[in-house]
Design a protein around this motif. Structure first.
Motif, PDB file in Angstrom:
ATOM      1  N   ILE A  72       0.842  -1.192   0.000  1.00 27.54           N
ATOM      2  CA  ILE A  72       0.000   0.000   0.000  1.00 27.54           C
ATOM      3  C   ILE A  72       0.885   1.254   0.000  1.00 27.54           C
ATOM      4  CG2 ILE A  72      -1.773   1.259   1.343  1.00 27.54           C
ATOM      5  CD1 ILE A  72      -2.915  -1.403   2.212  1.00 27.54           C
ATOM      6  N   GLU A  95      -0.051   5.361  -0.745  1.00 31.41           N
ATOM      7  CA  GLU A  95      -0.061   6.400   0.287  1.00 31.41           C
ATOM      8  C   GLU A  95       0.942   7.499  -0.023  1.00 31.41           C
ATOM      9  OE1 GLU A  95      -0.885   4.306   4.481  1.00 31.41           O
ATOM     10  OE2 GLU A  95      -0.359   6.420   4.510  1.00 31.41           O
ATOM     11  N   HIS A 113      -6.921 -11.456   4.026  1.00 33.94           N
ATOM     12  CA  HIS A 113      -6.981 -10.215   4.800  1.00 33.94           C
ATOM     13  C   HIS A 113      -6.224  -9.083   4.106  1.00 33.94           C
ATOM     14  CE1 HIS A 113      -8.800 -12.618   7.784  1.00 33.94           C
ATOM     15  NE2 HIS A 113      -7.696 -13.247   8.159  1.00 33.94           N
ATOM     16  N   ARG A 114      -5.056  -9.393   3.606  1.00 35.79           N
ATOM     17  CA  ARG A 114      -4.263  -8.350   2.962  1.00 35.79           C
ATOM     18  C   ARG A 114      -4.951  -7.833   1.704  1.00 35.79           C
ATOM     19  NH1 ARG A 114       1.210  -6.861   3.502  1.00 35.79           N
ATOM     20  NH2 ARG A 114       1.556  -5.099   2.121  1.00 35.79           N
ATOM     21  N   ARG A 147      -8.150  -7.852   1.212  1.00 34.34           N
ATOM     22  CA  ARG A 147      -9.292  -7.054   1.677  1.00 34.34           C
ATOM     23  C   ARG A 147      -8.817  -5.655   2.070  1.00 34.34           C
ATOM     24  NH1 ARG A 147     -11.825 -11.671   2.616  1.00 34.34           N
ATOM     25  NH2 ARG A 147     -14.015 -11.594   1.997  1.00 34.34           N
ATOM     26  N   ALA A 148      -7.685  -5.607   2.772  1.00 34.38           N
ATOM     27  CA  ALA A 148      -7.131  -4.298   3.149  1.00 34.38           C
ATOM     28  C   ALA A 148      -6.906  -3.457   1.890  1.00 34.38           C
ATOM     29  CB  ALA A 148      -5.825  -4.473   3.922  1.00 34.38           C
ATOM     30  N   LEU A 149      -6.270  -4.056   0.909  1.00 39.36           N
ATOM     31  CA  LEU A 149      -6.022  -3.359  -0.364  1.00 39.36           C
ATOM     32  C   LEU A 149      -7.326  -2.916  -1.019  1.00 39.36           C
ATOM     33  CD1 LEU A 149      -3.288  -5.297  -2.312  1.00 39.36           C
ATOM     34  CD2 LEU A 149      -3.390  -2.832  -1.986  1.00 39.36           C
ATOM     35  N   ALA A 150      -8.290  -3.825  -1.054  1.00 37.11           N
ATOM     36  CA  ALA A 150      -9.539  -3.529  -1.756  1.00 37.11           C
ATOM     37  C   ALA A 150     -10.305  -2.394  -1.071  1.00 37.11           C
ATOM     38  CB  ALA A 150     -10.408  -4.780  -1.855  1.00 37.11           C
ATOM     39  N   TYR A 151     -10.302  -2.385   0.261  1.00 39.15           N
ATOM     40  CA  TYR A 151     -10.970  -1.277   0.949  1.00 39.15           C
ATOM     41  C   TYR A 151     -10.206   0.030   0.718  1.00 39.15           C
ATOM     42  CZ  TYR A 151     -14.627  -4.025   3.067  1.00 39.15           C
ATOM     43  OH  TYR A 151     -15.739  -4.795   3.237  1.00 39.15           O
ATOM     44  N   TYR A 152      -8.906  -0.095   0.614  1.00 37.52           N
ATOM     45  CA  TYR A 152      -8.112   1.094   0.290  1.00 37.52           C
ATOM     46  C   TYR A 152      -8.497   1.612  -1.105  1.00 37.52           C
ATOM     47  CZ  TYR A 152      -4.123   4.190   0.772  1.00 37.52           C
ATOM     48  OH  TYR A 152      -3.330   5.293   0.903  1.00 37.52           O
ATOM     49  N   ILE A 190      -0.926   3.488   6.709  1.00 39.66           N
ATOM     50  CA  ILE A 190      -0.441   2.105   6.751  1.00 39.66           C
ATOM     51  C   ILE A 190       1.076   2.095   6.530  1.00 39.66           C
ATOM     52  CG2 ILE A 190      -0.622  -0.161   5.611  1.00 39.66           C
ATOM     53  CD1 ILE A 190      -3.561   0.394   5.124  1.00 39.66           C
ATOM     54  N   ALA A 229      -9.767  -1.039   5.631  1.00 38.37           N
ATOM     55  CA  ALA A 229      -8.454  -1.395   5.076  1.00 38.37           C
ATOM     56  C   ALA A 229      -7.451  -1.602   6.209  1.00 38.37           C
ATOM     57  CB  ALA A 229      -7.959  -0.301   4.122  1.00 38.37           C
ATOM     58  N   TYR A 272      -8.268  -4.829   8.259  1.00 38.99           N
ATOM     59  CA  TYR A 272      -7.847  -6.068   7.594  1.00 38.99           C
ATOM     60  C   TYR A 272      -6.333  -6.191   7.592  1.00 38.99           C
ATOM     61  CZ  TYR A 272     -12.479  -7.614   6.303  1.00 38.99           C
ATOM     62  OH  TYR A 272     -13.768  -8.077   6.368  1.00 38.99           O
ATOM     63  N   TYR A 273      -5.676  -5.081   7.513  1.00 41.70           N
ATOM     64  CA  TYR A 273      -4.216  -5.103   7.612  1.00 41.70           C
ATOM     65  C   TYR A 273      -3.799  -5.599   9.002  1.00 41.70           C
ATOM     66  CZ  TYR A 273       0.477  -3.717   6.309  1.00 41.70           C
ATOM     67  OH  TYR A 273       1.807  -3.737   5.978  1.00 41.70           O
ATOM     68  N   LYS A 279      -5.571  -7.486  10.918  1.00 42.40           N
ATOM     69  CA  LYS A 279      -5.948  -8.908  10.988  1.00 42.40           C
ATOM     70  C   LYS A 279      -4.836  -9.755  10.371  1.00 42.40           C
ATOM     71  CE  LYS A 279      -9.033 -12.125  11.931  1.00 42.40           C
ATOM     72  NZ  LYS A 279      -9.417 -12.367  13.334  1.00 42.40           N
ATOM     73  N   GLU A 280      -4.366  -9.317   9.207  1.00 40.52           N
ATOM     74  CA  GLU A 280      -3.271 -10.012   8.531  1.00 40.52           C
ATOM     75  C   GLU A 280      -2.030 -10.074   9.441  1.00 40.52           C
ATOM     76  OE1 GLU A 280      -3.008 -11.347   5.598  1.00 40.52           O
ATOM     77  OE2 GLU A 280      -0.893 -11.342   5.059  1.00 40.52           O
TER      78      GLU A 280
END
Lengths: 321, 321, 321, 321
Positions: A102, A106, A168-169, A171-176, D102, D172, D175-176, D178-179
């Protein structure tokens, strides 16, 4: 015309020579189902423009596309909406960061993901596939791929479930991406289509055939069918050269020089364009290559597969450079 | 054989068509001497394998190599010490960060710079040139380049002085490299050779000739002299494709597809390999291209030059992809 | 009034209890001269508002200020130009990055360094000290410090030379600052004054005295001399709390709670403000503390010194929180 | 004892003087419900240790806790499990990055979030609240807060819904987390409790009271009830000083010097510890402060509220430094 027994023997010899390199990698442990693969396997299929398959090693195993699917979604989507539409939504610049990072988003706050082969770009374009639901989008892609390979394809449900749980990772990316307004559909829908495409089962033969079609700029020289435009194929090959092998794409280009896309399942799809001035006779008219070797190196590429392709490219002068 | 007047006319037409694009860029203001260039200039020279030069636009102006020199130092050094020696000291992976960024070093702490076309990598390999002093190293490189172009070259002293004074960022990088133990010589020596190489004066004809030699894998098809190995030329072309045009290398590869290296002086050196299956007749046997257009875009590439190369590549089917 | 023998005994006991913690650190190896210090040493001096010194352990050793000087330059400069002048040129925000990191500058492109206790900020403000040359600037600071401690001070020439040679990273930072236009003088001049100030020799008694003056808001309660304004002292204490102990400043604040500044020589200067409502009698009217323990932890703070201060603060209720 | 009319008049005067500063901020647009607040509002309540409230300006409005809740969850959790348990799971180091960044996680891969006041740390510790479900966790926190303020509290459902929908970035992050295995419960559960706590409605009076209890190290001097330990209160105050005001915490400490926590709703909770040696009479025995001013600056703090606190702290000598 017949297959060339020397080529076949040579490939078998190279498989044996490179088998030892499987110890330089391990199966992808972070996706439990992929982790279960037999790390000692190594197989290759090469397909020439006349339809001859040269297969050596462990080529009777099906495996999932994983990141190889990123190249195929890019092509399918470009076919449907046109290349301009896609390139407005994803860039084609390599990045030195990890495929799931990510950081560059950022830091640079780009107006689109850097390229369709990092996860952020791949999820973005998968979400754009035609269809109102992830099921429809998946079917669109599946149909496109079935047209290429000429037979039905299906998903590996266990791999899908395993990835869905371990995502999870992503998902983190997708929400970002959602926050950045790159994703128009819901995150869970986007992940569903993305993980589905990663879970499609293929063989090295399938990869060889698709690789050949890409090498022939969208044209299948065996069936004489034009699947996609030269323009799309060219950008696909650029992406394969600059970003196709994760963070060792540059080294792969330097030492192998064949447009290729790998996946953490251990598959590699490579497209050898015709090279009339090649210094050798073998595959002078181009080829498609499918490799399977589930022991992947730290970058995510089949460890033995990469070594073997290096040898093959050198010996048969297959580099585009 | 004679030059082809149609090619000449076509190039002149394209120069006129692309002149307007100079307003999409400005001269490099952060190096005062470069900032003084006339931003309205645009010129191109193409050289075919038989020695015919096709020059259009402002091709009577000499300009400095700047970052184009990075490709040439890489080749010269590889010639002297062998490619393995060089690749142990600099990687060949593209990075999405700016050419003068320290971020990837601090984040990833790599054991060598990412590639020889970012400043960190370029300074590292320039410092390795043969010779005990920066003067000797510079002479080595100059001699190597004079052998390629067939005539004496010299430095633009004003540009050198201007860059030397404006090189705080490069000094920061070089001291960082010194701390990381990538630089074996003193920082001031390393900067001296680096800025000298950037300040070497060339013409678009010179760039076209060197481009042709790279396209011909180190061989000059006109003089029949072999200058460097195919292996070195191939890695040079890989670097030009993946990192040659700063952070728009991916887009240049996708839309132009010709290995190229640009500099902030507005020069571009491009290498068109032979492409026997080309869809057009022009330059089917390869070419070298030199472009000059000092109005550079935000990425650092000649704004009008890039646009013109895109048109030329498309029309004459020069992409390697 | 006499010194309190219980306090003296208690400090000696704590020195013995904490000596074992020296093994949690090592001397600063990246500056060879500092690396030569004896890592088993540990000493402390506390000074109360009536002028009583309580010294225990190895307090007869002189050592260099290193980063402790950052707090003193900040104060000296603020005295000369006023706090507003200084705060226009350096911010007072903590950063989670390393003290010598360039990352936050590249990412955020701030209009001034984040705070005067990271190297970038420290070099920036040292360069602003009054005087036309680094020699004059150094003399200004030295004179300011001599006024505080009441006796002549001098530089450790060996440490200066050792740091000057090992300062590649600081040179990188300083050239980066020059590029960003934060540095008005030449980089080499700025580094000279910065490394000089780092090389000034002090004793734990000196640090205790300066700490007491800071605790008393610029006033020396023993000599009745006002050295700097309350306003300056307050910002200095804020910086000591938020950034004084490198990247464990937050933990130090939570577990010790005394404004402090450490250096990689193993020195710590702490300022215990008066706390009339303290739960204990000891140092209720405030104190200055000087610690020396050259075995530093990974963050750069005296390993045993930090542990000892934690114990002292807890037992004698010295935290400002 | 009676309230002091001079204090009341002074506060009313300062409200009027600072009202104009609301134009330096805007309401939090990224959470639509917060965006609807009236940006012209400004109110303050100060509470002394004898129970006198001094309220001026717009203090009849309820607003949501938002990030102020981070301090309260930290305290509630530390009460339940002990400070050691909490500090094993979240660090107390300030970071210069944005509260929702992040970057530091990817760069440094810490073994716990940097502090409980960045979103990553806050979500991590909210998820640890006692209770099997997010509903139970929320009830635990709510009960804890009701004990502090002495009356029932409730959530603003519209704000909760608005934040739930706008929480892509927090998802995001979660989930990060969580990972990285920092989150033991499901992401959706963690977000539910986190957004619930952010949505609890309070008044400036409530914040003043909680602020007073923190200032008194967990003790309510009016009701004579001890709510939490001094040790917990001290770490809370350290966090408020080093990270309480987003990325202007350092400036707030330097110019105001009162431990405080702000939220993007425009609320600020500040804890003025007793300061027997204060240079003024007002609030020498400490105070709690609640501020409301929904026009927030780019850092996320009430623009006019911050300016007003600066004035108050200066005039009444309330800084702890």
């Amino acid at each position: 015309m017949q297959t060339n027994p020397k080529i076949q023997q040579q490939l078998e010899k190279w498989i044996e020579e490179n088998r030892g390199h499987v110890i330089l990698g391990t199966t992808a442990q972070y996706i439990p189902e992929l982790g279960k693969a037999d790390p000692s396997k190594l197989g290759i299929c090469m397909l020439d423009e006349e339809g001859h398959y040269y297969c050596a090693g462990d080529t009777d195993i099906e495996f999932t596309l994983q990141s190889i699917s990123k190249a195929l979604t890019f092509i399918a989507l470009s076919c449907h909406y046109g290349l301009d539409f896609v390139l407005e939504r994803v860039d084609v610049e390599p990045t030195g960061e990890a495929f799931n990072s990510i950081i560059p988003f950022e830091i640079h706050r780009p107006n689109k993901p850097f390229n369709p082969f990092i996860n952020a770009g791949a999820i973005t374009i998968s979400a754009l596939l035609p269809g109102q639901t992830s099921q429809k989008k998946y079917e669109y892609l599946l149909h496109f791929l079935e047209e290429l390979v000429g037979h039905p394809l299906e998903m590996n449900r266990e791999v899908y479930d395993s990835e869905w749980k371990a995502s999870h990772r992503n998902r983190a990316l997708a929400y970002y991406l959602k926050e950045a307004k790159f994703l128009e559909i819901e995150v869970e829908e986007a992940l569903d289509i993305y993980i589905r495409q990663c879970s499609i089962k293929v063989s090295t033969k399938d990869l060889a055939l698709i690789g050949l079609i890409i090498a022939y700029d969208g044209y299948n020289p065996i069936t004489k069918v034009k699947h996609f435009s030269e323009e799309i194929a060219q950008v696909a090959k650029v992406l394969m050269v600059t970003c196709g092998m994760y963070n060792s794409s540059g080294n792969f280009a330097a030492h192998v020089g064949i447009p290729a896309k790998s996946g953490v399942s251990g598959g590699i799809m490579a497209a050898v364009p015709p090279k009339l001035h090649s210094q050798t006779y073998e595959f002078r008219a181009g080829a498609g290559i499918g490799v399977y070797g589930p022991a992947i190196d730290v970058q995510g590429n089949s460890a033995a597969g990469t070594m073997m392709l290096r040898q093959i490219s050198k010996e048969w002068d297959l580099s585009i450079f």
